[in-house]
Scaffold this active site. Structure first.
Site, PDB file in Angstrom:
ATOM      1  N   HIS A  43      -8.604  -2.514  -3.111  1.00 44.14           N
ATOM      2  CA  HIS A  43      -9.930  -3.097  -3.338  1.00 44.14           C
ATOM      3  C   HIS A  43     -11.051  -2.072  -3.235  1.00 44.14           C
ATOM      4  O   HIS A  43     -12.201  -2.388  -3.537  1.00 44.14           O
ATOM      5  CB  HIS A  43     -10.185  -4.231  -2.345  1.00 44.14           C
ATOM      6  N   ARG A  68      -3.548   2.107   1.786  1.00 45.32           N
ATOM      7  CA  ARG A  68      -3.118   0.858   1.165  1.00 45.32           C
ATOM      8  C   ARG A  68      -3.074   1.100  -0.336  1.00 45.32           C
ATOM      9  O   ARG A  68      -4.085   1.385  -0.966  1.00 45.32           O
ATOM     10  CB  ARG A  68      -4.042  -0.305   1.462  1.00 45.32           C
TER      11      ARG A  68
HETATM   12  C1  3PY Z   1      -6.549  -9.554   3.376  1.00 44.19           C
HETATM   13  O1  3PY Z   1      -7.016 -10.057   4.401  1.00 44.19           O
HETATM   14  O2  3PY Z   1      -6.076 -10.212   2.436  1.00 44.19           O
HETATM   15  C2  3PY Z   1      -6.532  -8.116   3.224  1.00 44.19           C
HETATM   16  O3  3PY Z   1      -5.892  -7.620   2.341  1.00 44.19           O
HETATM   17  C3  3PY Z   1      -7.353  -7.310   4.191  1.00 44.19           C
HETATM   18  O4  3PY Z   1      -7.611  -6.055   3.715  1.00 44.19           O
HETATM   19 MG    MG Z   2      -5.313  -8.926   0.807  1.00 44.47          MG
END
Ligand code: 3PY
Ligand code: MG
Length: 250
Positions: A43, A68
């Site tokens: 994200h 990530r």
């Molecule tokens: C979520 O809470 O879905 C996440 O991926 C946090 O980064």
């Molecule tokens: Mg998430």
């Protein structure tokens, strides 16, 4: 001690989640006391080619960084580890088969399928970079399907731990009150227990003090994002300056 080792030996480690900072910003953030940094390629705006510089900024402060990935691609997992990440956090893992595939992607043959090359982690080798086998592979559970298969995912060889995504999980569960809905809190408790029962690490993104209470058992807890820290810091400084100015004028 390698950074993956630093992370896997310790519990209740507080991290910062980086979505937009450049190396300059990460250097400041990783120097402010966090135990680890999470760099978000799903994200966030960081791109794979920028990773070596971001990881180097974390290394200056001897702060391990997990990346990530944006998805399950073996190529992306390999490139994040080649850049020198202490480990990968892979989003939306919903089955044992998916968990086995991502575990294979982080492991060199004969057990896995990761390719070896003239990467930063292989050649530059500062002390915080990882010899193979010391990098962490965390599978995110953040959907109804992932929750249903949590035991099988946690048991998968090569998966070092489970990382909870409470916000996606709440959406998937249709939880009316989001991450603090009793349905979500109950699911979080079940996933943390599964990780513990299988001797695996547990981690989660929080972003809320109320949610952090439900996550107090997690080994790796991301407190909030760089954007949230920026906004909270700006608001606090602005309010303090307004208060000081109005006191001086009274
Ligand atoms: C979520 O809470 O879905 C996440 O991926 C946090 O980064
Ligand atoms: Mg998430």
């Amino acid at each position: 001690m390698t950074s993956a080792h630093m992370l896997s030996q310790l519990t209740n480690r507080l991290g910062a989640w980086v979505t937009f900072l450049d190396a300059h910003g990460i250097e400041a953030l990783s120097g402010s006391g966090f135990d680890w940094i999470g760099i978000d390629l799903q994200h966030g705006t960081a791109a794979l080619e920028g990773l070596p510089g971001l990881l180097r900024a974390c290394e200056l402060n001897r702060t391990p960084a997990l990346v990530r990935t944006s998805g399950h691609s073996a190529a992306e997992i390999g490139r994040a580890l080649d850049a020198g990440a202490a480990g990968v956090v892979v989003p939306m893992v919903e089955s044992a088969a998916q968990a086995a595939a991502i575990a294979a992607a982080r492991t060199f043959p004969p057990e896995g399928v990761r390719s070896s090359g003239a990467s930063r982690s292989a050649v530059a080798a500062p002390s915080l970079l990882q010899p193979e086998g010391r990098v962490l592979c965390l599978a995110m559970i953040e959907s109804d399907a992932g929750l249903a298969n949590a035991e099988a995912i946690a048991q998968t060889d090569g998966i070092d731990g489970i990382f909870l995504g409470p916000y996606d999980l709440a959406l998937s569960l249709g939880a009316a009150h989001g991450v603090t809905d009793p349905k979500t809190i109950d699911a979080i408790g079940r996933v943390l227990a599964v990780a513990r029962n299988h001797g695996k690490l547990s981690g989660a993104f929080s972003g809320s003090p109320e949610l952090s209470r439900a996550l107090h058992d997690a080994d790796l807890l991301a407190v909030d994002s760089d954007l949230a820290f920026l906004r909270a810091g700006a608001e606090a400084k602005l309010a303090a300056t307004r208060a000081a100015l109005s006191a001086a004028r009274d």
